[in-house]
Design an enzyme around this catalytic site. Structure first.
Site, mmCIF file in Angstrom:
data_model
loop_
_atom_site.group_PDB
_atom_site.id
_atom_site.type_symbol
_atom_site.label_atom_id
_atom_site.label_comp_id
_atom_site.label_asym_id
_atom_site.label_seq_id
_atom_site.Cartn_x
_atom_site.Cartn_y
_atom_site.Cartn_z
ATOM 1 N N LYS A 175 44.319 40.043 30.875
ATOM 2 C CA LYS A 175 44.839 40.035 32.256
ATOM 3 C C LYS A 175 46.016 39.080 32.400
ATOM 4 O O LYS A 175 46.917 39.326 33.172
ATOM 5 C CB LYS A 175 43.738 39.613 33.248
ATOM 6 C CG LYS A 175 42.638 40.636 33.417
ATOM 7 C CD LYS A 175 41.593 40.155 34.393
ATOM 8 C CE LYS A 175 40.851 38.938 33.912
ATOM 9 N NZ LYS A 175 40.077 39.101 32.688
ATOM 10 N N GLY B 3 40.610 31.745 30.996
ATOM 11 C CA GLY B 3 41.684 31.111 30.250
ATOM 12 C C GLY B 3 42.687 32.160 29.849
ATOM 13 O O GLY B 3 42.299 33.268 29.487
ATOM 14 N N HIS B 4 43.967 31.859 30.007
ATOM 15 C CA HIS B 4 44.923 32.806 29.457
ATOM 16 C C HIS B 4 46.163 32.125 28.915
ATOM 17 O O HIS B 4 46.504 31.013 29.305
ATOM 18 C CB HIS B 4 45.267 33.924 30.447
ATOM 19 C CG HIS B 4 45.637 33.443 31.802
ATOM 20 N ND1 HIS B 4 44.903 33.723 32.910
ATOM 21 C CD2 HIS B 4 46.691 32.717 32.214
ATOM 22 C CE1 HIS B 4 45.481 33.182 33.948
ATOM 23 N NE2 HIS B 4 46.556 32.576 33.566
ATOM 24 N N ASP C 293 38.546 38.917 29.245
ATOM 25 C CA ASP C 293 39.383 38.860 28.035
ATOM 26 C C ASP C 293 40.113 40.161 27.743
ATOM 27 O O ASP C 293 40.389 40.476 26.586
ATOM 28 C CB ASP C 293 38.542 38.471 26.793
ATOM 29 C CG ASP C 293 37.777 37.190 27.011
ATOM 30 O OD1 ASP C 293 38.317 36.297 27.666
ATOM 31 O OD2 ASP C 293 36.632 37.103 26.536
ATOM 32 N N GLN D 226 37.676 36.902 34.613
ATOM 33 C CA GLN D 226 36.534 37.613 34.017
ATOM 34 C C GLN D 226 36.690 39.133 34.212
ATOM 35 O O GLN D 226 37.799 39.603 34.264
ATOM 36 C CB GLN D 226 35.204 37.112 34.580
ATOM 37 C CG GLN D 226 34.841 35.696 34.132
ATOM 38 C CD GLN D 226 35.431 34.624 35.017
ATOM 39 O OE1 GLN D 226 35.428 34.729 36.224
ATOM 40 N NE2 GLN D 226 35.933 33.566 34.419
HETATM 41 P P1 IMP Z 1 30.019 31.208 33.104
HETATM 42 O O1 IMP Z 1 31.071 31.931 33.872
HETATM 43 O O2 IMP Z 1 30.534 29.998 32.357
HETATM 44 O O3 IMP Z 1 28.804 30.896 33.925
HETATM 45 O O4 IMP Z 1 29.497 32.207 31.943
HETATM 46 C C1 IMP Z 1 28.779 33.388 32.251
HETATM 47 C C2 IMP Z 1 29.182 34.537 31.332
HETATM 48 O O5 IMP Z 1 30.526 34.900 31.614
HETATM 49 C C3 IMP Z 1 29.144 34.203 29.835
HETATM 50 O O6 IMP Z 1 28.794 35.373 29.126
HETATM 51 C C4 IMP Z 1 30.588 33.843 29.531
HETATM 52 O O7 IMP Z 1 30.906 34.021 28.174
HETATM 53 C C5 IMP Z 1 31.309 34.832 30.415
HETATM 54 N N1 IMP Z 1 32.651 34.411 30.791
HETATM 55 C C6 IMP Z 1 33.002 33.491 31.701
HETATM 56 N N2 IMP Z 1 34.333 33.407 31.800
HETATM 57 C C7 IMP Z 1 34.842 34.319 30.957
HETATM 58 C C8 IMP Z 1 36.182 34.747 30.663
HETATM 59 O O8 IMP Z 1 37.181 34.280 31.216
HETATM 60 N N3 IMP Z 1 36.279 35.725 29.726
HETATM 61 C C9 IMP Z 1 35.193 36.299 29.149
HETATM 62 N N4 IMP Z 1 33.959 35.936 29.393
HETATM 63 C C10 IMP Z 1 33.774 34.962 30.313
#
Ligand code: IMP
Length: 432
Positions: free
Chosen positions: A16, A40-41, A13, A222
Site C-alpha cells: 500500500k 510500516g512502509h 503488506d 493492514q
Molecule cells: P497487532 O496489530 O500488532 O495487534 O497484530 C495483530 C495481527 O495483525 C498480527 O497477525 C500481525 O502480524 C498483523 N499485523 C499488524 N500490522 C500489520 C501490517 O502492517 N502488515 C501485516 N500484518 C500486520
C-alpha cells in the site's frame, strides 16, 4: 470525484505504501485512519528511501498529512518520526494529529507482550506495539486521548485511575514490576508539549478540504483479512482496515467517499499466525518469498507465501465495496509456470465461493484452483497493459473476471516508475 479510500485487500503488506505514494502525487491531503506503528512502509522518492510507520507517505511529496481519530498514537514513535522527516528536509508543519486519537502508553506494549506469552501456542503473532491493549482501553472508555496530553491535570487523573488497574494486572497476575505514575506523567506531559503544534480537530480539517474540492486520499493500514470484524477473527488487528473504517477513523461521512481501491499482491502473503488456505509450504512458497523479498517491514519476520486467492479478494470487494484493484508484484511471478489462482474452496465436501466466517471452516478449506500458463518475459520496463506478455495480460484478466472489478493499477517492480495507472484516481476512468 475528490475522495479515494485505499485499503489492503489481503493480510496487509500488499504494498500500500507504494500505491499511496503514487496516488499521493494526485492528492492534496493524505489521511491515516486506523492502526498505529504496527504498520510500516518503505517509500523511495527523489533517490532517497524513507521508512515510515505512522506519518502518511504523502509527506515526502509535501502534501497535507493527517493522523485521524481512529489511529492509536505512540507519541514517542511519532515524535521520533517527525524528527527523522525534519532531518530529511521535509516540511513537517503539514502534519496534523487528531485530538481524539488514542494514545499508546508503555504499559500497553508490556500487556501486548505478556498476553501473547500467556496465549502460548494460540498466540496471535502481534507486532507487540501495544495496539490491541490501547484499543481495549478505548472501547472500555478508559483510554487517554491526544487532547488529554495537553491538559496535565486531566492526564494525571486518568493515568492514575488506569495505573491502579494496570499495575494490579501486571504485578499480581503476571508477577512483573508495574509502572510509576510520576515518571510516566512527566514523560507524557513533555510529549504533549511537543505534540501541541500538530494537534487539531482533524475531522473539521478534512471535511473543509473536501468542501473546497481538494483531493483527499485515505490510506488504510493492514488489510481486509486483519479487520476486527471482517478478518480471520481472532487472528486480526484491533481496528478496522476496511473502507468503513475510513469514515469512522477520520470523521468523514460515507456520502463523501467517491471511490475505494483495494491493493493486492499478485500472490498472497501473511505475517503472524492463523489460517491461510492457499499457503505454499514448499519450494514454490520459498521461491515467492525470496523473489518478492517477503520479510516484514516492522518486525523483519519472514512472511508466509502462497497463491493468489480470489475468494479473499471477492470478500474484500464485498465488505469494502471496492471499485477497483491495484495489483502489485506482478513481476515477482515472471518465470513461475504454471500459475494457480484459487477461485473457490471446498469445505467438508461443500463448494464455497464466499469466505467462511468460522475459523475451523477456513482452516479446513481446500482451495479449488484455476491453472494459468504464466509468462517468462521480464516485465519491469512495461508501462502499459497492452505491452504485457499475453500470459500476464491473461492473469490480470482472470483476476478481473473472478473479482468482478477492474484492475486499475499495475506494479511491475519496486520503484514508483514501475507502476502504471489505468484510471484517473480523482476523476473519470482513463481510456487506454
Ligand atoms: P497487532 O496489530 O500488532 O495487534 O497484530 C495483530 C495481527 O495483525 C498480527 O497477525 C500481525 O502480524 C498483523 N499485523 C499488524 N500490522 C500489520 C501490517 O502492517 N502488515 C501485516 N500484518 C500486520
Amino acid at each position: 470525484m475528490s475522495t479515494l479510500v485505499l485499503v489492503g485487500s489481503q493480510w496487509g503488506d500488499e504494498g500500500k505504501g507504494k500505491v499511496t505514494d503514487v496516488l499521493a502525487e494526485h492528492a492534496d491531503v493524505v489521511v491515516r485512519y486506523q492502526g498505529g506503528a504496527n504498520a510500516g512502509h518503505t517509500v523511495v522518492a527523489g533517490g532517497r528511501t524513507y521508512k515510515l510507520h505512522l506519518v502518511p507517505s504523502g509527506i515526502v511529496h509535501g502534501k497535507t498529512c493527517v493522523i485521524g481519530n481512529g489511529v492509536v498514537l505512540d507519541p514517542e514513535h511519532f515524535l521520533h518520526e517527525v524528527e527523522y522527516l525534519r532531518g530529511c528536509g521535509l516540511d513537517v508543519d503539514r502534519i496534523h494529529v487528531s485530538d481524539a486519537a488514542h494514545v499508546i502508553f508503555p504499559y500497553h506494549k508490556t500487556l501486548d507482550e505478556l498476553e501473547e506469552e500467556r496465549r502460548g501456542e494460540g498466540r496471535i503473532g502481534t507486532t507487540r506495539r501495544g495496539i490491541g491493549p490501547a484499543y481495549m482501553d478505548k472501547v472500555a472508555r478508559a483510554g487517554i486521548r491526544v487532547g488529554d496530553l495537553l491538559r496535565p491535570e486531566t492526564l494525571r487523573r486518568k493515568l492514575e485511575a488506569n495505573l491502579e488497574q494496570v499495575n494490579h494486572l501486571i504485578e499480581k497476575v503476571y508477577g512483573r514490576p508495574g509502572f510509576e505514575l510520576d515518571a510516566l506523567l512527566e514523560q507524557y506531559v513533555e510529549f504533549g508539549r511537543r505534540l501541541r503544534p500538530f494537534v487539531t480537530d482533524t475531522a473539521v480539517l478534512i471535511n473543509r478540504a473536501i468542501d473546497r474540492g481538494e483531493h483527499v486520499l485515505f490510506e488504510g493500514a493492514q488489510g481486509t483479512m486483519l479487520d476486527l470484524d471482517h478478518g480471520t477473527y481472532p487472528y486480526v488487528t484491533s481496528s478496522y482496515p476496511t473502507a468503513g473504517g475510513a469514515c469512522l477513523g477520520s470523521g468523514v461521512g460515507p456520502t463523501r467517499i467517491d471511490r475505494v481501491v483495494g491493493v493486492a499482491k499478485a500472490y498472497t502473503s501473511r505475517v503472524g499466525d492463523g489460517p491461510f488456505p492457499t499457503e505454499l509450504r514448499d519450494a514454490t512458497g520459498d521461491w515467492i518469498r525470496e523473489k518478492g523479498h517477503e520479510y516484514g517491514t516492522t518486525t523483519g519476520r519472514p512472511r508466509r507465501c502462497g497463491w493468489l486467492d480470489t475468494v479473499i479478494l471477492r470478500h474484500s470487494v464485498l465488505v469494502s465495496g471496492l471499485s477497483g484493484l491495484a495489483l502489485n508484484h506482478l513481476d515477482t511471478l515472471t518465470g513461475l509456470r504454471p500459475l494457480k489462482i484459487a477461485v473457490a474452496y471446498e469445505v467438508d465436501g461443500e463448494h464455497r465461493e464466499t469466505l467462511p466466517r468460522q475459523l475451523d471452516e477456513l482452516a479446513a478449506a481446500r482451495p479449488i484452483y484455476e491453472e494459468l500458463p504464466g509468462w517468462d518475459e521480464p516485465i519491469g520496463d512495461v508501462r502499459a497493459f497492452d505491452d504485457l506478455p499475453a500470459g500476464a495480460r491473461q492473469y490480470v484478466q482472470r483476476i478481473e473476471a473472478w473479482t468482478g472489478v477492474p484492475v486499475v493499477m499495475i506494479s511491475v517492480g519496486p520503484s514508483r516508475e514501475q507502476t502504471f495507472l489505468r484510471f484517473e484516481p480523482f476523476g473519470g476512468r482513463r481510456a487506454e
